[in-house]
Write a protein that holds these residues in place. Structure first.
Motif, mmCIF file in Angstrom:
data_model
loop_
_atom_site.group_PDB
_atom_site.id
_atom_site.type_symbol
_atom_site.label_atom_id
_atom_site.label_comp_id
_atom_site.label_asym_id
_atom_site.label_seq_id
_atom_site.Cartn_x
_atom_site.Cartn_y
_atom_site.Cartn_z
ATOM 1 N N MET A 207 5.637 -4.133 -6.802
ATOM 2 C CA MET A 207 6.586 -4.292 -5.703
ATOM 3 C C MET A 207 5.872 -4.434 -4.363
ATOM 4 S SD MET A 207 9.830 -1.859 -6.729
ATOM 5 C CE MET A 207 8.931 -0.312 -6.874
ATOM 6 N N PHE A 208 4.770 -3.692 -4.186
ATOM 7 C CA PHE A 208 4.010 -3.810 -2.943
ATOM 8 C C PHE A 208 3.409 -5.210 -2.816
ATOM 9 C CE2 PHE A 208 2.909 0.940 -3.641
ATOM 10 C CZ PHE A 208 4.134 1.324 -3.127
ATOM 11 N N ILE A 209 2.821 -5.676 -3.901
ATOM 12 C CA ILE A 209 2.214 -7.016 -3.881
ATOM 13 C C ILE A 209 3.275 -8.062 -3.556
ATOM 14 C CG2 ILE A 209 1.116 -8.786 -5.315
ATOM 15 C CD1 ILE A 209 -0.238 -6.422 -6.853
ATOM 16 N N ARG A 210 4.417 -7.967 -4.229
ATOM 17 C CA ARG A 210 5.523 -8.898 -3.987
ATOM 18 C C ARG A 210 5.912 -8.911 -2.523
ATOM 19 N NH1 ARG A 210 10.760 -6.643 -6.502
ATOM 20 N NH2 ARG A 210 10.502 -5.264 -4.715
ATOM 21 N N GLY A 211 6.048 -7.747 -1.911
ATOM 22 C CA GLY A 211 6.515 -7.654 -0.537
ATOM 23 C C GLY A 211 5.493 -8.034 0.511
ATOM 24 N N LEU A 212 4.206 -8.003 0.139
ATOM 25 C CA LEU A 212 3.158 -8.313 1.106
ATOM 26 C C LEU A 212 2.671 -9.751 1.008
ATOM 27 C CD1 LEU A 212 1.110 -4.985 0.776
ATOM 28 C CD2 LEU A 212 2.565 -5.662 2.698
ATOM 29 N N LEU A 213 3.158 -10.473 0.015
ATOM 30 C CA LEU A 213 2.823 -11.891 -0.109
ATOM 31 C C LEU A 213 3.635 -12.718 0.885
ATOM 32 C CD1 LEU A 213 2.722 -12.152 -3.997
ATOM 33 C CD2 LEU A 213 0.800 -12.690 -2.478
ATOM 34 N N ASP A 214 3.047 -13.816 1.350
ATOM 35 C CA ASP A 214 3.774 -14.733 2.224
ATOM 36 C C ASP A 214 4.953 -15.337 1.450
ATOM 37 O OD1 ASP A 214 3.405 -16.332 4.934
ATOM 38 O OD2 ASP A 214 3.998 -17.798 3.396
ATOM 39 N N PRO A 215 6.085 -15.555 2.117
ATOM 40 C CA PRO A 215 7.254 -16.124 1.415
ATOM 41 C C PRO A 215 6.980 -17.457 0.732
ATOM 42 C CG PRO A 215 7.918 -15.236 3.537
ATOM 43 C CD PRO A 215 6.420 -15.174 3.501
ATOM 44 N N THR A 216 5.949 -18.176 1.171
ATOM 45 C CA THR A 216 5.642 -19.465 0.536
ATOM 46 C C THR A 216 4.943 -19.307 -0.812
ATOM 47 O OG1 THR A 216 3.503 -19.613 1.680
ATOM 48 C CG2 THR A 216 5.414 -20.591 2.788
ATOM 49 N N GLU A 217 4.472 -18.093 -1.115
ATOM 50 C CA GLU A 217 3.761 -17.866 -2.380
ATOM 51 C C GLU A 217 4.764 -17.549 -3.490
ATOM 52 O OE1 GLU A 217 0.749 -18.452 -2.988
ATOM 53 O OE2 GLU A 217 -0.457 -18.171 -1.171
ATOM 54 N N GLY A 218 5.673 -18.499 -3.715
ATOM 55 C CA GLY A 218 6.785 -18.268 -4.633
ATOM 56 C C GLY A 218 6.358 -17.912 -6.044
ATOM 57 N N ASN A 219 5.352 -18.604 -6.574
ATOM 58 C CA ASN A 219 4.926 -18.350 -7.949
ATOM 59 C C ASN A 219 4.377 -16.937 -8.107
ATOM 60 O OD1 ASN A 219 4.282 -19.147 -10.716
ATOM 61 N ND2 ASN A 219 2.139 -19.129 -10.043
ATOM 62 N N LEU A 220 3.533 -16.523 -7.165
ATOM 63 C CA LEU A 220 2.964 -15.183 -7.231
ATOM 64 C C LEU A 220 4.037 -14.114 -7.047
ATOM 65 C CD1 LEU A 220 -0.368 -15.634 -5.207
ATOM 66 C CD2 LEU A 220 -0.074 -15.520 -7.689
ATOM 67 N N ILE A 221 4.998 -14.384 -6.182
ATOM 68 C CA ILE A 221 6.097 -13.441 -5.972
ATOM 69 C C ILE A 221 6.902 -13.270 -7.265
ATOM 70 C CG2 ILE A 221 8.319 -13.127 -4.786
ATOM 71 C CD1 ILE A 221 6.982 -14.432 -2.312
ATOM 72 N N ASN A 222 7.148 -14.384 -7.952
ATOM 73 C CA ASN A 222 7.897 -14.314 -9.210
ATOM 74 C C ASN A 222 7.126 -13.523 -10.275
ATOM 75 O OD1 ASN A 222 10.053 -15.791 -8.229
ATOM 76 N ND2 ASN A 222 9.231 -17.763 -8.920
ATOM 77 N N ILE A 223 5.820 -13.736 -10.340
ATOM 78 C CA ILE A 223 5.000 -13.004 -11.315
ATOM 79 C C ILE A 223 5.025 -11.503 -11.001
ATOM 80 C CG2 ILE A 223 2.648 -12.629 -12.163
ATOM 81 C CD1 ILE A 223 2.154 -15.638 -11.671
ATOM 82 N N ALA A 224 4.882 -11.156 -9.712
ATOM 83 C CA ALA A 224 4.921 -9.749 -9.311
ATOM 84 C C ALA A 224 6.274 -9.131 -9.655
ATOM 85 C CB ALA A 224 4.637 -9.626 -7.815
ATOM 86 N N ASN A 225 7.349 -9.894 -9.451
ATOM 87 C CA ASN A 225 8.693 -9.420 -9.805
ATOM 88 C C ASN A 225 8.800 -9.129 -11.297
ATOM 89 O OD1 ASN A 225 10.591 -8.998 -7.771
ATOM 90 N ND2 ASN A 225 10.849 -11.196 -7.423
ATOM 91 N N GLU A 226 8.237 -10.018 -12.097
ATOM 92 C CA GLU A 226 8.290 -9.846 -13.551
ATOM 93 C C GLU A 226 7.527 -8.592 -13.980
ATOM 94 O OE1 GLU A 226 6.772 -13.501 -15.053
ATOM 95 O OE2 GLU A 226 8.537 -14.676 -14.442
ATOM 96 N N PHE A 227 6.385 -8.352 -13.353
ATOM 97 C CA PHE A 227 5.622 -7.141 -13.671
ATOM 98 C C PHE A 227 6.379 -5.884 -13.256
ATOM 99 C CE2 PHE A 227 1.570 -9.697 -13.931
ATOM 100 C CZ PHE A 227 1.250 -9.314 -15.228
ATOM 101 N N ALA A 228 7.037 -5.940 -12.098
ATOM 102 C CA ALA A 228 7.814 -4.783 -11.638
ATOM 103 C C ALA A 228 8.914 -4.443 -12.644
ATOM 104 C CB ALA A 228 8.412 -5.055 -10.262
ATOM 105 N N ALA A 229 9.609 -5.470 -13.126
ATOM 106 C CA ALA A 229 10.681 -5.251 -14.105
ATOM 107 C C ALA A 229 10.118 -4.742 -15.428
ATOM 108 C CB ALA A 229 11.450 -6.553 -14.321
ATOM 109 N N LEU A 230 8.971 -5.283 -15.842
ATOM 110 C CA LEU A 230 8.359 -4.887 -17.109
ATOM 111 C C LEU A 230 7.946 -3.414 -17.078
ATOM 112 C CD1 LEU A 230 7.067 -5.381 -19.886
ATOM 113 C CD2 LEU A 230 5.066 -6.328 -18.687
ATOM 114 N N PHE A 231 7.278 -3.003 -16.003
ATOM 115 C CA PHE A 231 6.807 -1.621 -15.945
ATOM 116 C C PHE A 231 7.946 -0.635 -15.678
ATOM 117 C CE2 PHE A 231 2.587 -3.539 -15.622
ATOM 118 C CZ PHE A 231 1.871 -2.699 -16.465
ATOM 119 N N GLU A 232 9.008 -1.099 -15.046
ATOM 120 C CA GLU A 232 10.188 -0.246 -14.909
ATOM 121 C C GLU A 232 10.756 0.069 -16.290
ATOM 122 O OE1 GLU A 232 14.437 -0.089 -12.488
ATOM 123 O OE2 GLU A 232 13.579 -2.039 -13.007
#
Length: 305
Positions: A207-232
Motif C-alpha cells: 500500500m505504501f509503494i502504491r501510494g508513493l508512486l507517481d499517478p502515471t505509473e499505472g502498471n506498477l500501481i496495479n501490481i502493488a494493488n494486487e500484492f496488497a489484496a493478496l497479502f490481506e
C-alpha cells in the motif's frame, strides 16, 4: 532457558537486522519533516546517530559469530543498500554512516561453536543499551504519531506508515526483553503467528509503494494493488488457521510463494529507482529497506519448511 550460545547468536542476529531497520525509520522521519520542526529533526538525528553507534558495535562483535543462513539471506544488506544510502543522503541531506554497510558486506559466518565469557557480557550490555534506545524510539514515534493524527504536525509520511514503524519497534523490544530473560519462547516455531504479522507487513508495504508512486505509473500501481489484496487474504487465512489450530503447511506454502514474488517486485523497483527509471516520491533507501524485510521474512518461511 536459552543457552549462552543461543543467547549470543540470536542477540547478534536480531540486533543486526532490527537496529538497522530502526535507524532507517528515523532517517525516513527526519527527511519527511518540514524545516519548521528543526528542533525535533535534530532530536531525531541524535537518536539516529545513537542507533548507528550501537549498530557499529554489533557489527564488530558479529564477525565470525553469526549463522551463514543470516549472512546469505540478504536481510542485513543487499546489492543495492550502499547505493541507496548514498543517493538518499544526496537527495535529503541526512547524514548516513555508510561505513557500517561496507563492514556488513564483509562479515564472515561463525566457524566454531565456542563463545568467550567476555562476549556474553558484552552482548548482554549491548542488549540493555538497545532496550533503552528502542524505548526512546517508541516514545518518539508515539508522540509524533499522536501529533500528526491531532493535526499538530505535518509530515510527508502516511500515518499508517508511522504506525507501521511503531509496531516493528515494539516487536524488536519484545525480542530484546525475551533475550535478556533467556526466555526460550523466542525459539517458538509457530510459523502461523509469524505469518499473521509479516503478511500484514507485506500488505502495508504494498500500500505504501502504491501510494508513493507517481499517478502515471499505472502498471506498477496495479501490481502493488494486487500484492496488497493478496497479502490481506493471506493474513486472514493465517489468522483463521491459527484460531482453528489448523495445519500450517498449505498457508505457509502460499505465503512463501507470494513473498518470493513481492521480493522480486521490490528488487526491480529498487533498481528502477536507483537508475531513475521510475516516477515516484519513494526515498531510495525506503525501497531497499522494504526489500530487506521481504528477505528476512523469506528466511523465516524457508526455515519453517
Amino acid at each position: 532457558m536459552l543457552s549462552k550460545e543461543e543467547y549470543i547468536k540470536l542477540s547478534l542476529e536480531y540486533n543486526l537486522f532490527f537496529a538497522r531497520i530502526m535507524k532507517e525509520h528515523l532517517i525516513f522521519i527526519e527527511a519527511s519533516l518540514p524545516i519548521k520542526n528543526s528542533r525535533l529533526i535534530l532530536d531525531i538525528d541524535d537518536l539516529k546517530k545513537d542507533f548507528e553507534s550501537f549498530l557499529l558495535e554489533i557489527v564488530y562483535l558479529a564477525n565470525k559469530q553469526i549463522g551463514e543462513d543470516v549472512l546469505s539471506s540478504n536481510e542485513l544488506v543487499t546489492q543495492y543498500t550502499l547505493n541507496a544510502e548514498l543517493l538518499t543522503e544526496f537527495y535529503t541531506g541526512v547524514c548516513i554512516d555508510t561505513d557500517i554497510t561496507k563492514l556488513e558486506m564483509n562479515l564472515v559466518p561463525k566457524y566454531n561453536k565456542n563463545y568467550s565469557p567476555e562476549l556474553y557480557e558484552k552482548v548482554y550490555n549491548l542488549n540493555m543499551e538497545a532496550i533503552n534506545l528502542v524505548d526512546n524510539l517508541i516514545q518518539l514515534q508515539r508522540d509524533l504519531t499522536d501529533s500528526v493524527l491531532d493535526c499538530k504536525i505535518f509530515i510527508t509520511l502516511y500515518p499508517l506508515l508511522l504506525e507501521h514503524t511503531f509496531e516493528e519497534a515494539e516487536v524488536y523490544l519484545n525480542i530484546l526483553e525475551k533475550l535478556q530473560s533467556l526466555d526460550e519462547s523466542i525459539l517458538d516455531n509457530n510459523i502461523l503467528k509469524k505469518e499473521v504479522f509479516w503478511n500484514e507487513i507485506m500488505e502495508e508495504h504494498s500500500m505504501f509503494i502504491r501510494g508513493l508512486l507517481d499517478p502515471t505509473e499505472g502498471n506498477l500501481i496495479n501490481i502493488a494493488n494486487e500484492f496488497a489484496a493478496l497479502f490481506e487474504e493471506l493474513t486472514i487465512e493465517a489468522k483463521e488457521a491459527l484460531e482453528n489450530n489448523s495445519p500450517a503447511e498449505e498457508i505457509t506454502e502460499k505465503s512463501l510463494e507470494a513473498t518470493e514474488k513481492i521480493k522480486d517486485f521490490k528488487s526491480e523497483a529498487t533498481e528502477g529507482l536507483l537508475n531513475c527509471n521510475i516516477r515516484s516520491i519513494i526515498i531510495p533507501l525506503l525501497a531497499d529497506h522494504v526489500l530487506r524485510e521481504a528477505y528476512y521474512y523469506l528466511r523465516i518461511l524457508k526455515s519453517s519448511n
